[in-house]
Design an enzyme around this catalytic site. Structure first.
Site, PDB file in Angstrom:
ATOM      1  N   ASP A  74       0.866  -1.163   0.000  1.00 39.22           N
ATOM      2  CA  ASP A  74       0.000   0.000   0.000  1.00 39.22           C
ATOM      3  C   ASP A  74       0.916   1.230   0.000  1.00 39.22           C
ATOM      4  OD1 ASP A  74      -2.938   0.948   1.982  1.00 39.22           O
ATOM      5  OD2 ASP A  74      -2.048   1.742   0.154  1.00 39.22           O
ATOM      6  N   GLY A 102       0.817   4.247   1.559  1.00 41.52           N
ATOM      7  CA  GLY A 102       1.071   5.070   2.732  1.00 41.52           C
ATOM      8  C   GLY A 102       0.011   6.117   2.987  1.00 41.52           C
ATOM      9  N   GLY A 103      -0.744   6.471   1.948  1.00 39.32           N
ATOM     10  CA  GLY A 103      -1.755   7.517   2.128  1.00 39.32           C
ATOM     11  C   GLY A 103      -2.733   7.163   3.224  1.00 39.32           C
ATOM     12  N   PHE A 104      -3.264   5.966   3.160  1.00 41.14           N
ATOM     13  CA  PHE A 104      -4.292   5.561   4.139  1.00 41.14           C
ATOM     14  C   PHE A 104      -3.707   5.524   5.540  1.00 41.14           C
ATOM     15  CE2 PHE A 104      -8.156   3.698   5.554  1.00 41.14           C
ATOM     16  CZ  PHE A 104      -7.816   2.763   6.526  1.00 41.14           C
ATOM     17  N   ASP A 140      -7.816  -7.425   0.697  1.00 40.44           N
ATOM     18  CA  ASP A 140      -6.879  -7.552   1.827  1.00 40.44           C
ATOM     19  C   ASP A 140      -7.586  -7.060   3.082  1.00 40.44           C
ATOM     20  OD1 ASP A 140      -6.344  -4.467   1.383  1.00 40.44           O
ATOM     21  OD2 ASP A 140      -5.453  -5.046   3.311  1.00 40.44           O
ATOM     22  N   CYS A 164     -13.158 -27.851   9.096  1.00 38.54           N
ATOM     23  CA  CYS A 164     -11.897 -27.279   8.602  1.00 38.54           C
ATOM     24  C   CYS A 164     -10.795 -28.326   8.661  1.00 38.54           C
ATOM     25  CB  CYS A 164     -11.521 -26.068   9.463  1.00 38.54           C
ATOM     26  SG  CYS A 164      -9.991 -25.265   8.952  1.00 38.54           S
ATOM     27  N   CYS A 186      -7.475 -27.482   8.426  1.00 42.03           N
ATOM     28  CA  CYS A 186      -6.203 -26.764   8.554  1.00 42.03           C
ATOM     29  C   CYS A 186      -5.331 -27.403   9.630  1.00 42.03           C
ATOM     30  CB  CYS A 186      -6.462 -25.290   8.883  1.00 42.03           C
ATOM     31  SG  CYS A 186      -6.701 -24.918  10.623  1.00 42.03           S
ATOM     32  N   CYS A 198      -6.835 -27.162  13.124  1.00 40.76           N
ATOM     33  CA  CYS A 198      -8.038 -27.977  13.351  1.00 40.76           C
ATOM     34  C   CYS A 198      -7.747 -29.475  13.278  1.00 40.76           C
ATOM     35  CB  CYS A 198      -9.107 -27.599  12.341  1.00 40.76           C
ATOM     36  SG  CYS A 198      -9.711 -25.913  12.617  1.00 40.76           S
ATOM     37  N   HIS A 221      -5.598 -20.620  11.533  1.00 41.68           N
ATOM     38  CA  HIS A 221      -6.958 -21.054  11.171  1.00 41.68           C
ATOM     39  C   HIS A 221      -7.736 -19.940  10.460  1.00 41.68           C
ATOM     40  CE1 HIS A 221     -11.016 -22.575  11.269  1.00 41.68           C
ATOM     41  NE2 HIS A 221     -11.361 -21.397  11.787  1.00 41.68           N
TER      42      HIS A 221
HETATM   43  C1  ITE Z   1      -9.322  -1.261   6.549  1.00 45.46           C
HETATM   44  N1  ITE Z   1      -9.989  -0.440   5.595  1.00 45.46           N
HETATM   45  C2  ITE Z   1      -9.289   0.173   4.612  1.00 45.46           C
HETATM   46  N2  ITE Z   1      -7.978  -0.006   4.375  1.00 45.46           N
HETATM   47  C3  ITE Z   1      -7.677   0.826   3.335  1.00 45.46           C
HETATM   48  C4  ITE Z   1      -6.470   1.108   2.690  1.00 45.46           C
HETATM   49  C5  ITE Z   1      -6.448   2.071   1.676  1.00 45.46           C
HETATM   50  N3  ITE Z   1      -5.253   2.388   1.052  1.00 45.46           N
HETATM   51  C6  ITE Z   1      -5.220   3.351   0.134  1.00 45.46           C
HETATM   52  N4  ITE Z   1      -6.353   4.032  -0.248  1.00 45.46           N
HETATM   53  C7  ITE Z   1      -7.559   3.762   0.287  1.00 45.46           C
HETATM   54  O1  ITE Z   1      -8.555   4.406  -0.073  1.00 45.46           O
HETATM   55  C8  ITE Z   1      -7.641   2.745   1.310  1.00 45.46           C
HETATM   56  C9  ITE Z   1      -8.866   2.446   1.943  1.00 45.46           C
HETATM   57  C10 ITE Z   1      -8.871   1.497   2.952  1.00 45.46           C
HETATM   58  N5  ITE Z   1      -9.874   1.048   3.764  1.00 45.46           N
HETATM   59 ZN    ZN Z   2      -8.982 -24.634  10.889  1.00 43.63          ZN
END
Ligand code: ITE
Ligand code: ZN
Length: 374
Positions: free
Chosen positions: A94, A96-98, A268, A306, A308, A311, A337
């Site tokens: 990702d 870094g903005g969030f 994710d 499950c 796994c 389990c 799990h």
């Molecule tokens: C856990 N929820 C969530 N994690 C995110 C990560 C993100 N990264 C970049 N830009 C996003 O808009 C963005 C939105 C998100 N919502």
């Molecule tokens: Zn399991």
């Protein structure tokens, strides 16, 4: 040569879900897929061998966190994040903005970038699209995310319009700063909140820049599930059909299924690993809080359906005991799990798409898991 390729294999006749295949420099995988989160260069308590055993193909890591600790230059000297953490599958980072918006209290956004405080030391920092790209380049992730603003929920139309236009300008700057187009893919992130015209504008701006993949951002930020589903309904149709679509920060079993139905390919979320550490397990009959006294003499596995590692070999009573004693092995078993459960769920979703029955699968899963309970 594009490092990230997407092949649409088929669309489910019962829903809008797609079966696809993504190919990266570190392996290919079928979609829809769930990506375990390894924020600090580790999927907490899981070894790379554990991740391979549960059939994880791609994990997520965070530019912001690794910039702060240990610093991207150390990881560059290690030969990149794959070598540093001994993971030979795919990695998505990702941008870094969030994290800046969700972790840092003081922040000031301007055209150039974002001023904010290091959430650990309080020191003032400044992150720009170019810096975010430089860090991801040092990490050498297979898929990088453009630097964007994930606005708070809710946000006014006026605020959202300005933010979307700036995020599109930032996306262009990220493309300019992309140093290794041959080995790293870069996904644009569509914003626009719950405003259909802004989502359409954001998708059009980013599609015109021809990214190898697109994320839907600005969701899973506290909005009701029906808002997320409505936003997906009017956003995914504006994304290219021949590129992967990644819904960021999602999520729970019902959101994964409903996102897949709306044409999302990649997901994710920290949920499975985070709730595992406080002893909450996802099972085919709904959530199970393993610390509960009623499991003290319950010698069944976490989930009897499950297969796994946890389990197959350990009981609820044993795992409850470990969690009550704060034993690390307990966290490992609940984490293993929960990740296995979501990876398996996505495998069942892909099977259902192949057989054109994802709508039926959704009904049966929701009934058994208890999502239909009022
Ligand atoms: C856990 N929820 C969530 N994690 C995110 C990560 C993100 N990264 C970049 N830009 C996003 O808009 C963005 C939105 C998100 N919502
Ligand atoms: Zn399991």
């Amino acid at each position: 040569m594009q490092p990230i390729k997407y092949e649409l294999i088929k669309t489910c006749k019962q829903t809008g879900a797609r079966l696809g295949r993504v190919t990266t420099p570190h392996g290919s995988f079928e979609t829809p897929i769930f990506m375990p989160v390894g924020t600090l260069a580790t999927v907490k308590t899981m070894s790379p061998e554990d991740l391979h055993d549960m059939n994880a193909k791609i994990i997520l890591s965070n530019t912001y966190h690794l910039w702060l600790r240990p610093g991207e230059e150390i990881i560059r000297e290690a030969g990149g994040l794959h070598k540093f953490m001994n993971w030979d599958g795919a990695i998505l980072t990702d941008s870094g903005g969030f994290q800046v918006f969700s972790l840092s209290d003081m922040r000031e956004i301007e055209e150039e970038g974002v001023h904010f405080r290091n959430h650990l030391s309080g020191e003032k920092l400044f992150l720009t699209p170019e810096k975010a790209m430089h860090i991801q380049n040092a990490l050498s992730s297979d898929i990088m995310m453009a630097f964007d603003e994930c606005p708070p929920y809710p946000a006014s139309y006026e605020y959202m319009k300005n933010s979307v236009e700036r995020t599109s300008r930032w996306a262009e700057r990220c493309l300019q700063a992309h140093e290794r187009k041959d080995v790293q893919g870069l996904f644009g992130i569509v914003q626009g909140g719950e405003y259909e015209d802004l989502r359409k504008q954001s998708a059009a701006d980013l599609t015109s820049l021809d990214f190898p993949g697109y994320a839907v951002g600005g969701l899973s930020v506290g909005e009701p599930k029906e808002v997320m589903n409505r936003v997906l309904d009017f956003t995914t149709p504006h994304l290219p059909t021949n590129k992967p679509r990644y819904l960021m920060g999602v999520g729970s079993p019902d959101s994964l299924i409903d996102g897949a139905i709306r044409g999302i390919d990649m997901f994710d979320c920290v949920l499975p690993t985070r709730i595992a550490r406080n002893g909450t397990c996802m099972t085919s009959e709904g959530r199970l809080v393993i610390r509960n006294a009623k499991y003290a003499r319950d010698f069944r596995p976490i989930d009897e359906h499950c297969d796994c590692y946890a389990c197959k070999n350990y009981s609820r009573a044993y795992i409850r005991h470990l969690m009550k004693c704060n034993e690390t092995f307990g966290f490992r078993l609940t984490t293993y799990h929960n990740l296995y459960f979501l990876l398996k769920l996505m495998e069942q979703v892909r099977e259902a798409i192949k057989e054109d029955r994802l709508g039926d699968f959704r009904e049966a899963f929701f009934e058994q898991y208890g999502f239909n309970k009022p």
